[in-house]
Design an enzyme around this catalytic site. Structure first.
Site, PDB file in Angstrom:
ATOM      1  N   ARG A 113      17.295  28.029-111.436  1.00 27.55           N
ATOM      2  CA  ARG A 113      17.095  28.127-109.987  1.00 27.55           C
ATOM      3  C   ARG A 113      17.738  26.935-109.292  1.00 27.55           C
ATOM      4  O   ARG A 113      18.312  27.049-108.214  1.00 27.55           O
ATOM      5  CB  ARG A 113      15.594  28.204-109.656  1.00 27.55           C
ATOM      6  CG  ARG A 113      15.348  28.160-108.161  1.00 27.55           C
ATOM      7  CD  ARG A 113      13.918  28.483-107.693  1.00 27.55           C
ATOM      8  NE  ARG A 113      12.892  28.416-108.686  1.00 27.55           N
ATOM      9  CZ  ARG A 113      12.294  27.280-109.097  1.00 27.55           C
ATOM     10  NH1 ARG A 113      12.643  26.119-108.586  1.00 27.55           N
ATOM     11  NH2 ARG A 113      11.355  27.327-110.020  1.00 27.55           N
ATOM     12  N   TYR A 145      22.090  40.053 -84.948  1.00 24.53           N
ATOM     13  CA  TYR A 145      21.778  41.053 -85.971  1.00 24.53           C
ATOM     14  C   TYR A 145      20.285  41.415 -85.916  1.00 24.53           C
ATOM     15  O   TYR A 145      19.423  40.539 -85.819  1.00 24.53           O
ATOM     16  CB  TYR A 145      22.150  40.461 -87.334  1.00 24.53           C
ATOM     17  CG  TYR A 145      21.845  41.350 -88.500  1.00 24.53           C
ATOM     18  CD1 TYR A 145      22.599  42.497 -88.718  1.00 24.53           C
ATOM     19  CD2 TYR A 145      20.812  41.052 -89.374  1.00 24.53           C
ATOM     20  CE1 TYR A 145      22.320  43.321 -89.788  1.00 24.53           C
ATOM     21  CE2 TYR A 145      20.536  41.873 -90.457  1.00 24.53           C
ATOM     22  CZ  TYR A 145      21.288  43.010 -90.646  1.00 24.53           C
ATOM     23  OH  TYR A 145      21.008  43.826 -91.700  1.00 24.53           O
ATOM     24  N   ASP A 204      26.414  32.433 -86.563  1.00 27.82           N
ATOM     25  CA  ASP A 204      26.536  33.505 -87.550  1.00 27.82           C
ATOM     26  C   ASP A 204      27.974  34.000 -87.465  1.00 27.82           C
ATOM     27  O   ASP A 204      28.384  34.626 -86.488  1.00 27.82           O
ATOM     28  CB  ASP A 204      25.533  34.628 -87.223  1.00 27.82           C
ATOM     29  CG  ASP A 204      25.534  35.724 -88.287  1.00 27.82           C
ATOM     30  OD1 ASP A 204      26.567  35.912 -88.944  1.00 27.82           O
ATOM     31  OD2 ASP A 204      24.498  36.408 -88.430  1.00 27.82           O
ATOM     32  N   LYS A 244      28.976  41.176 -96.414  1.00 22.71           N
ATOM     33  CA  LYS A 244      29.980  41.838 -95.590  1.00 22.71           C
ATOM     34  C   LYS A 244      31.382  41.406 -96.033  1.00 22.71           C
ATOM     35  O   LYS A 244      31.754  41.652 -97.154  1.00 22.71           O
ATOM     36  CB  LYS A 244      29.693  41.550 -94.106  1.00 22.71           C
ATOM     37  CG  LYS A 244      28.200  41.693 -93.733  1.00 22.71           C
ATOM     38  CD  LYS A 244      27.646  43.085 -93.877  1.00 22.71           C
ATOM     39  CE  LYS A 244      26.120  43.172 -93.824  1.00 22.71           C
ATOM     40  NZ  LYS A 244      25.465  42.499 -92.714  1.00 22.71           N
TER      41      LYS A 244
HETATM   42  C1  LIG Z   1      24.136  41.984 -92.401  1.00 21.90           C
HETATM   43  C2  LIG Z   1      24.038  40.839 -91.481  1.00 21.90           C
HETATM   44  C3  LIG Z   1      23.057  39.854 -91.652  1.00 21.90           C
HETATM   45  C4  LIG Z   1      21.993  39.930 -92.729  1.00 21.90           C
HETATM   46  O1  LIG Z   1      22.546  39.809 -94.005  1.00 21.90           O
HETATM   47  P1  LIG Z   1      21.948  40.520 -95.331  1.00 21.90           P
HETATM   48  O2  LIG Z   1      22.929  40.098 -96.363  1.00 21.90           O
HETATM   49  O3  LIG Z   1      21.906  41.983 -95.079  1.00 21.90           O
HETATM   50  O4  LIG Z   1      20.591  39.945 -95.543  1.00 21.90           O
HETATM   51  C5  LIG Z   1      23.054  38.773 -90.775  1.00 21.90           C
HETATM   52  N1  LIG Z   1      23.955  38.686 -89.772  1.00 21.90           N
HETATM   53  C6  LIG Z   1      24.902  39.617 -89.578  1.00 21.90           C
HETATM   54  C7  LIG Z   1      25.867  39.477 -88.452  1.00 21.90           C
HETATM   55  C8  LIG Z   1      24.971  40.722 -90.414  1.00 21.90           C
HETATM   56  O5  LIG Z   1      25.914  41.671 -90.192  1.00 21.90           O
END
Ligand SMILES: *Cc1c(COP(=O)(O)O)cnc(C)c1O
Length: 377
Positions: free
Chosen positions: A46, A98, A170, A195
């Site tokens: 971890r 998000y 983000d 993504k």
């Molecule tokens: C998908 C997404 C998240 C969350 O991420 P996960 O990997 O699904 O937990 C946060 N911010 C944006 C802009 C996203 O598209």
């Protein structure tokens, strides 16, 4: 080094034992210690994992930062950021972030005595108006999902510095290839690596990047203390994926621009939202803070019935949530990703029932246009 050279080499050296060119997947939960207190710096999985460390270093370099800290999902990365504030603190957040970020902050963490203001951050004045004596952090997403609204990153960083706030961007939609908020004065960059960073729709993962030693120490501590670490195999997949990030993003960008231009001319389409179109109200800002416009395109069709038939008829585009993978996806935000947002609130920022969101993949552009054409006919 250039972006692609870094993407392929940063954080990685041929394996010392065998010369393996690709960093191995260290699937181990623990490490042998030679004698009491003597070890190679690795004690427990971890806390330390070699594959994860290579991945963290790699993305840190791509984001022009000093440190990367990887998590088991984008949302566990958001959760780690929130450990930098405490009960009684106030945080300013973009009102179109998000949906999962909204849910975590407003419906889970609020119970721990945190106070959130949800505002339209595309107007910097709104940030100033939201400031309270106990404000400690500002979180923005640019461009937003699915309205692709931009926030001025440099202006946000300046506002945060002037008021002693931790600033967070983000950067999931742009990836490190098109936008680097740390170079504009932001403290922490967040990615849902699920993504574009991984880009093959086969991993859930998140990563934070910072150049601030103090913030890094705390986040690293939280990564181990909370334990939401990604598996070594997921880290290996992400590290494999960043090698092609530049070529994938160039193709996403090229295809999305063509798709946006095609849709803008189509008689069934009422409006197209894409930062690479001159019709986007923040086209100038997009050119200033991004090196490309990304792979996400949103558009409105003229009638609700059209939405349904379009979603039924597309065949190269797959109806699914998520984005940023090599394959093209289509989604209906009002009933899918944003179903939990009240209709009135959704519509207040333009997210109506006739809005369709595309994650334009890297297939042949002729096939994508032909698919859209037949689905709109
Ligand atoms: C998908 C997404 C998240 C969350 O991420 P996960 O990997 O699904 O937990 C946060 N911010 C944006 C802009 C996203 O598209």
């Amino acid at each position: 080094m250039g972006f692609s050279t870094d993407a392929i080499h940063a954080g990685q050296k041929p394996d010392l034992e065998t010369g393996a060119v690709i960093t191995p997947v260290y699937m181990t939960s623990t490490y042998a210690q030679e004698e009491l207190g003597v070890h190679k710096g690795y004690e427990y999985g971890r806390t330390h994992n070699f594959t994860r460390a290579a991945y963290e270093k790699n993305v840190a370099v791509l984001e022009k930062g000093k440190y990367g800290i990887a998590f088991s999902s984008g949302l566990s990365a958001v959760n780690a950021i929130m450990s930098l504030v405490k009960a009684g603190d106030h945080v300013i957040v973009g009102d179109n972030v998000y949906g999962g970020t909204y849910r975590l902050l407003e419906l889970v963490l609020k119970n721990y005595g945190l106070d959130f203001s949800w505002i339209d951050t595309s107007e910097i004045d709104n940030l100033k108006k939201a400031l309270k004596p106990n404000t400690k952090m500002v979180i923005i997403e640019t461009p937003t999902n699915p309205m692709l609204t931009l926030t001025d990153i440099s202006a946000t960083a300046e506002f945060a510095k002037a008021n002693n706030l931790i600033s967070v961007v983000d950067n999931t939609f742009m990836s490190p290839y098109f936008q680097n908020p740390l170079t504009m004065g932001i403290d922490i960059v967040l990615h849902s690596a699920t993504k574009y960073i991984n880009g093959h729709s086969d991993v859930i993962s998140g990563i934070l990047i910072t150049s601030d030693d103090k913030i890094y120490e705390r986040l690293k501590y939280i990564q181990n203390a909370v334990g939401a670490v990604p598996s070594p195999f997921d880290c290996w997949l992400c590290l494999r994926s960043t090698k092609t990030l530049a070529v994938r993003m160039d193709r996403h960008n090229f295809n999305a621009q063509k798709v946006a231009e095609f849709l803008e001319k189509h008689p069934q389409v009422e409006k197209v939202i894409y930062p690479g179109l001159k019709s986007h109200p923040q086209y100038e800002l997009a050119k200033k803070q991004m090196r490309g416009f990304g792979g996400m395109v949103s558009f409105l069709v003229r009638e609700l019935e059209m939405t349904k038939s379009f979603l039924k008829k597309v065949s190269v585009f797959t109806l699914a949530e998520s984005l940023g993978g090599v394959e093209s996806l289509v989604c209906h935000p009002a009933t899918m990703t944003h179903a939990s947002v009240p209709k009135e609130k959704r519509e207040s920022f333009g997210l109506t029932d006739t809005l369709i969101r595309l994650s334009v993949g890297i297939e042949d552009i002729e096939d994508l246009i032909a698919d859209l054409e037949q689905a709109l006919a």
